[in-house]
Design a protein around this motif. Structure first.
Motif, short mmCIF file in Angstrom:
data_model
loop_
_atom_site.label_atom_id
_atom_site.label_comp_id
_atom_site.label_asym_id
_atom_site.label_seq_id
_atom_site.Cartn_x
_atom_site.Cartn_y
_atom_site.Cartn_z
N ILE A 1 0.87 -1.18 0.00
CA ILE A 1 0.00 0.00 0.00
C ILE A 1 0.90 1.23 0.00
CG2 ILE A 1 -1.84 1.23 1.20
CD1 ILE A 1 -2.39 -1.54 2.61
N ASN B 1 -4.48 3.69 -2.56
CA ASN B 1 -5.28 4.54 -1.68
C ASN B 1 -5.98 3.68 -0.64
OD1 ASN B 1 -7.94 3.66 -2.74
ND2 ASN B 1 -7.23 4.67 -4.61
N PRO B 2 -6.51 4.27 0.41
CA PRO B 2 -7.13 3.49 1.49
C PRO B 2 -8.28 2.60 1.03
CG PRO B 2 -6.65 5.69 2.27
CD PRO B 2 -6.38 5.69 0.79
N LEU C 1 -8.21 -1.45 1.55
CA LEU C 1 -9.18 -2.21 2.35
C LEU C 1 -9.85 -3.30 1.52
CD1 LEU C 1 -10.72 0.68 4.46
CD2 LEU C 1 -9.17 -1.13 5.25
N LEU D 1 2.85 -1.22 4.41
CA LEU D 1 2.03 -0.01 4.44
C LEU D 1 2.91 1.24 4.51
CD1 LEU D 1 -0.74 1.45 4.87
CD2 LEU D 1 -0.45 1.00 7.32
N ASP E 1 -2.26 11.77 3.98
CA ASP E 1 -2.98 11.19 5.11
C ASP E 1 -2.08 10.16 5.78
OD1 ASP E 1 -5.06 10.85 6.86
OD2 ASP E 1 -6.20 9.50 5.56
N GLY F 1 -1.00 6.66 7.22
CA GLY F 1 -1.27 5.24 7.10
C GLY F 1 -1.64 4.62 8.45
N ARG G 1 -3.87 5.60 10.42
CA ARG G 1 -5.33 5.55 10.53
C ARG G 1 -5.90 4.29 9.87
NH1 ARG G 1 -6.69 11.23 11.56
NH2 ARG G 1 -5.11 12.48 10.55
N LEU G 2 -5.21 3.82 8.84
CA LEU G 2 -5.65 2.66 8.08
C LEU G 2 -5.23 1.34 8.73
CD1 LEU G 2 -6.98 1.90 5.36
CD2 LEU G 2 -4.73 2.11 4.32
#
Length: 174
Positions: free
Chosen positions: A7, A33-34, A38, A50, A57, A59, A61-62
């Protein structure tokens, strides 16, 4: 390890890394992208690489969402913006390891395969430079404010735009 998910918003970097890992016999999927990450994580990869900075943003958070979709996956955070604060947070959130770019394919595979911490790891002979200490402090305060640049700037008593310029620079080496 048979399948990996990379990612990274830098599609060229992800493609080069995927090609190198494929040459080693791994099945590699990429997401930029997120949302794509996912979706790809539902295929339950053995490992996930990752990037910490996904188009501005975090990573981090993901990370919990990825591990929720692929709980058996070993997750490695790979970043060009390494800091102690983000490394600690990544491990707290479930990453098995954290590497700073540039990292070799061997480094990445070793980090994903490492089962335990290395107590024999050498301690640096020099303390961090003043610039590096400043960078680490910025990252810690930013993490305390959940990545909110405006709140971090207020906490540090500086203008938000000045902080943004500082954060846009590459971190200082030791």
């Amino acid at each position: 390890m048979q399948t990996l998910l990379i990612i990274d918003d830098d599609e060229t970097f992800a493609a080069v890394l995927a090609r190198s890992l494929s040459r080693r016999g791994l099945t590699v999927h990429c997401a930029a992208n997120p949302a794509a990450a996912l979706a790809a994580a539902t295929a339950a990869p053995d490992g996930i690489v990752l990037d910490l900075n996904l188009a501005g943003d975090s990573g981090l958070r993901l990370l919990p969402q990825l591990l929720q979709r692929a709980p058996a996956a070993r997750l490695l955070v790979l970043t060009g913006y390494a800091s102690i604060a983000t490394a600690v947070e990544a491990v707290k959130l479930g990453a098995v390891n954290y590497l700073a770019k540039p990292a070799t394919v061997d480094d990445i595979l070793a980090a994903l395969g490492q089962q335990a911490a290395d107590p024999a790891l050498a301690v640096g002979s020099q303390p961090m430079s003043l610039k590096r200490v400043g960078w680490e402090h910025l990252q810690r305060v930013l993490a305390e404010h959940d990545g909110n640049v405006s709140a971090t700037a207020r906490a540090l008593g500086m203008h938000r735009r000045s902080l943004q310029r500082m954060l846009a620079k590459r971190p200082v080496k030791e």
